[in-house]
Design a protein around this motif. Sequence first.
Motif, mmCIF file in Angstrom:
data_model
loop_
_atom_site.group_PDB
_atom_site.id
_atom_site.type_symbol
_atom_site.label_atom_id
_atom_site.label_comp_id
_atom_site.label_asym_id
_atom_site.label_seq_id
_atom_site.Cartn_x
_atom_site.Cartn_y
_atom_site.Cartn_z
ATOM 1 N N ASP A 1 0.860 -1.353 0.084
ATOM 2 C CA ASP A 1 0.105 -0.119 0.053
ATOM 3 C C ASP A 1 0.898 1.365 -0.019
ATOM 4 O O ASP A 1 1.980 1.352 0.482
ATOM 5 C CB ASP A 1 -0.879 0.033 1.321
ATOM 6 C CG ASP A 1 -1.899 1.088 1.334
ATOM 7 O OD1 ASP A 1 -2.762 1.214 0.180
ATOM 8 O OD2 ASP A 1 -1.860 1.906 1.935
ATOM 9 N N GLU A 2 0.514 2.096 -0.734
ATOM 10 C CA GLU A 2 1.337 3.455 -0.625
ATOM 11 C C GLU A 2 -0.063 4.747 -0.576
ATOM 12 O O GLU A 2 -0.909 4.426 -1.548
ATOM 13 C CB GLU A 2 2.026 3.795 -2.051
ATOM 14 C CG GLU A 2 3.103 2.849 -2.083
ATOM 15 C CD GLU A 2 4.002 3.150 -3.463
ATOM 16 O OE1 GLU A 2 3.516 3.649 -4.184
ATOM 17 O OE2 GLU A 2 5.079 2.604 -3.719
ATOM 18 N N THR A 3 0.077 5.526 0.309
ATOM 19 C CA THR A 3 -0.813 6.526 0.352
ATOM 20 C C THR A 3 -0.544 7.678 1.040
ATOM 21 O O THR A 3 0.642 7.568 1.766
ATOM 22 C CB THR A 3 -2.070 5.870 1.435
ATOM 23 O OG1 THR A 3 -3.374 6.834 1.476
ATOM 24 C CG2 THR A 3 -1.663 5.671 2.905
ATOM 25 N N ASP A 4 -0.931 8.927 0.938
ATOM 26 C CA ASP A 4 -0.682 10.048 1.604
ATOM 27 C C ASP A 4 -1.710 10.216 2.814
ATOM 28 O O ASP A 4 -3.013 10.107 2.491
ATOM 29 C CB ASP A 4 -0.709 11.166 0.596
ATOM 30 C CG ASP A 4 0.279 11.172 -0.161
ATOM 31 O OD1 ASP A 4 1.439 10.287 -0.108
ATOM 32 O OD2 ASP A 4 0.446 11.982 -1.339
ATOM 33 N N TYR A 5 -1.270 10.915 3.783
ATOM 34 C CA TYR A 5 -2.374 11.237 4.973
ATOM 35 C C TYR A 5 -1.894 12.329 5.544
ATOM 36 O O TYR A 5 -0.514 12.730 5.891
ATOM 37 C CB TYR A 5 -2.510 9.891 5.994
ATOM 38 C CG TYR A 5 -1.373 9.763 6.825
ATOM 39 C CD1 TYR A 5 -1.570 10.220 8.170
ATOM 40 C CD2 TYR A 5 -0.255 8.807 6.334
ATOM 41 C CE1 TYR A 5 -0.569 9.882 8.998
ATOM 42 C CE2 TYR A 5 0.693 8.658 7.727
ATOM 43 C CZ TYR A 5 0.676 9.053 8.625
ATOM 44 O OH TYR A 5 1.632 8.986 9.659
ATOM 45 N N GLN B 1 -2.860 20.233 9.607
ATOM 46 C CA GLN B 1 -2.974 20.832 8.294
ATOM 47 C C GLN B 1 -1.597 21.202 7.871
ATOM 48 O O GLN B 1 -1.388 21.589 6.457
ATOM 49 C CB GLN B 1 -3.791 22.191 8.364
ATOM 50 C CG GLN B 1 -5.267 21.805 8.636
ATOM 51 C CD GLN B 1 -6.111 23.060 8.801
ATOM 52 O OE1 GLN B 1 -5.613 24.308 8.818
ATOM 53 N NE2 GLN B 1 -7.318 22.818 8.553
ATOM 54 N N ARG B 2 -0.696 21.248 8.628
ATOM 55 C CA ARG B 2 0.694 21.643 8.225
ATOM 56 C C ARG B 2 1.886 20.677 7.756
ATOM 57 O O ARG B 2 2.742 20.871 7.157
ATOM 58 C CB ARG B 2 1.289 22.441 9.321
ATOM 59 C CG ARG B 2 0.575 23.450 9.940
ATOM 60 C CD ARG B 2 1.340 24.370 11.037
ATOM 61 N NE ARG B 2 2.886 24.740 10.558
ATOM 62 C CZ ARG B 2 3.705 25.288 11.335
ATOM 63 N NH1 ARG B 2 3.201 25.489 12.596
ATOM 64 N NH2 ARG B 2 4.807 25.855 10.873
ATOM 65 N N ARG B 3 1.314 19.315 7.974
ATOM 66 C CA ARG B 3 2.157 18.210 7.442
ATOM 67 C C ARG B 3 1.523 17.092 6.860
ATOM 68 O O ARG B 3 0.607 16.422 7.409
ATOM 69 C CB ARG B 3 3.091 17.700 8.540
ATOM 70 C CG ARG B 3 4.306 16.936 8.324
ATOM 71 C CD ARG B 3 5.273 16.711 9.491
ATOM 72 N NE ARG B 3 5.520 17.831 10.278
ATOM 73 C CZ ARG B 3 6.650 18.837 9.628
ATOM 74 N NH1 ARG B 3 7.308 18.327 8.599
ATOM 75 N NH2 ARG B 3 7.124 19.663 10.240
ATOM 76 N N THR B 4 1.932 16.707 5.785
ATOM 77 C CA THR B 4 1.470 15.666 5.160
ATOM 78 C C THR B 4 2.630 14.587 5.212
ATOM 79 O O THR B 4 3.635 14.926 4.802
ATOM 80 C CB THR B 4 0.905 15.484 3.637
ATOM 81 O OG1 THR B 4 -0.006 16.792 3.756
ATOM 82 C CG2 THR B 4 0.381 14.621 2.819
ATOM 83 N N PHE B 5 2.187 13.154 5.144
ATOM 84 C CA PHE B 5 3.269 11.791 5.279
ATOM 85 C C PHE B 5 2.957 11.092 4.086
ATOM 86 O O PHE B 5 1.588 11.057 3.787
ATOM 87 C CB PHE B 5 2.830 11.357 6.420
ATOM 88 C CG PHE B 5 3.297 11.779 7.616
ATOM 89 C CD1 PHE B 5 4.507 11.796 8.403
ATOM 90 C CD2 PHE B 5 2.307 12.641 8.322
ATOM 91 C CE1 PHE B 5 4.773 12.659 9.484
ATOM 92 C CE2 PHE B 5 2.487 13.326 9.528
ATOM 93 C CZ PHE B 5 3.855 13.427 10.299
ATOM 94 N N MET B 6 3.918 10.694 3.519
ATOM 95 C CA MET B 6 3.745 9.865 2.269
ATOM 96 C C MET B 6 4.170 8.685 3.017
ATOM 97 O O MET B 6 5.388 8.169 3.364
ATOM 98 C CB MET B 6 4.895 10.089 1.375
ATOM 99 C CG MET B 6 4.730 11.618 0.521
ATOM 100 S SD MET B 6 6.009 12.041 -0.389
ATOM 101 C CE MET B 6 7.186 12.372 0.779
ATOM 102 N N ARG B 7 3.124 7.562 2.971
ATOM 103 C CA ARG B 7 3.083 6.263 3.675
ATOM 104 C C ARG B 7 3.270 4.949 2.670
ATOM 105 O O ARG B 7 2.526 5.080 1.989
ATOM 106 C CB ARG B 7 1.892 5.969 4.700
ATOM 107 C CG ARG B 7 1.918 4.482 5.092
ATOM 108 C CD ARG B 7 0.740 4.517 6.283
ATOM 109 N NE ARG B 7 1.190 5.137 7.512
ATOM 110 C CZ ARG B 7 0.886 4.760 8.740
ATOM 111 N NH1 ARG B 7 -0.299 4.255 8.866
ATOM 112 N NH2 ARG B 7 1.361 5.525 10.036
ATOM 113 N N THR B 8 4.183 4.190 3.284
ATOM 114 C CA THR B 8 4.452 2.801 2.258
ATOM 115 C C THR B 8 4.282 1.835 3.395
ATOM 116 O O THR B 8 4.841 1.904 4.375
ATOM 117 C CB THR B 8 5.822 2.723 1.421
ATOM 118 O OG1 THR B 8 5.902 3.994 0.738
ATOM 119 C CG2 THR B 8 5.895 1.689 0.736
ATOM 120 N N THR B 9 3.673 0.833 2.910
ATOM 121 C CA THR B 9 3.528 -0.458 3.874
ATOM 122 C C THR B 9 3.794 -1.889 3.076
ATOM 123 O O THR B 9 3.492 -1.808 1.892
ATOM 124 C CB THR B 9 1.863 -0.274 4.399
ATOM 125 O OG1 THR B 9 1.571 0.896 5.004
ATOM 126 C CG2 THR B 9 1.755 -1.525 5.357
#
Length: 271
Positions: free
Chosen positions: A216-220, A224-232
């Motif tokens: 899985d690859e997603t952004d969350y 409001q100031r920080r977004t993470f790019m997640r890889t699982t």
Amino acid sequence: MIRILIFLALFSTQATAQTNPDSILPDSPCHGQTACELDGREYHVKEPDGWDGVSPLPVLLHFHGWARTGAGPVYNGRISGATRRRGVLLIAPTGINKTWNFRQSGSADVDFANAALEDAAKRYPIDTSQIYVSGYSYGGLMAWRYACESGDRVLAVMSISATLASSGHCDQQPTEFREVYGLRDTVLDFPYGPDGDTTFPVIFWRDQYDCGDATDETDYAITQRRTFMRTTWDCGDNKVTLDIHPGGHLIPRGWIGRQLDELLDRTPTYP
């Protein structure tokens, strides 16, 4: 006379702070900023808000950053602020000379961390099936060392801004490993892999767990100031998670709390 009264009032306040650990347990010798002394060393502990004094407690064992002590995490809003709101007991050992011996196996700091867990368990009803480990910077490197040498007792390790360059096989391993890293980290530089591979910070654990391709690859976003790019990566009985953000060498606001919510099967909240 006024000066004498002020002095007596200050002395009384200081004495209370030294003798009253602000714990729900009436006979607790240490809590919060009052260190727990053990084998010539110290660790700190912080109870969760609203704890009834008897319910079993999940534990977050946190390793502080370089030149700091276990006193820091117990009042850090991004660490104890997360544990206090989620019913988790925070245990924060202090490294010798405010640092950690993580470079080689057989670290005495692993033994001390386990001794701190056992000592705390004499006063608190610790849920040994829910032990989590985290660490920031040098503490993150120590969390890696702990995972390799005492990870069998751990459900998840959360490393923050740190990757231990290691090879070979760990004798023990946690069920799950989570890493967060800033692309602009200039203290412990982001460890890019070949051809700029941004998943390289967790390559060791992907190999350790014999993971395949990312599942899985997603952004969350947590704020409001920080977004993470997640890889699982789901790897049989194990799991690896990598969160990347565009910032530097820091504990991202709300990140520890978000991981605990997910691990404890809670609806994610902030803070």
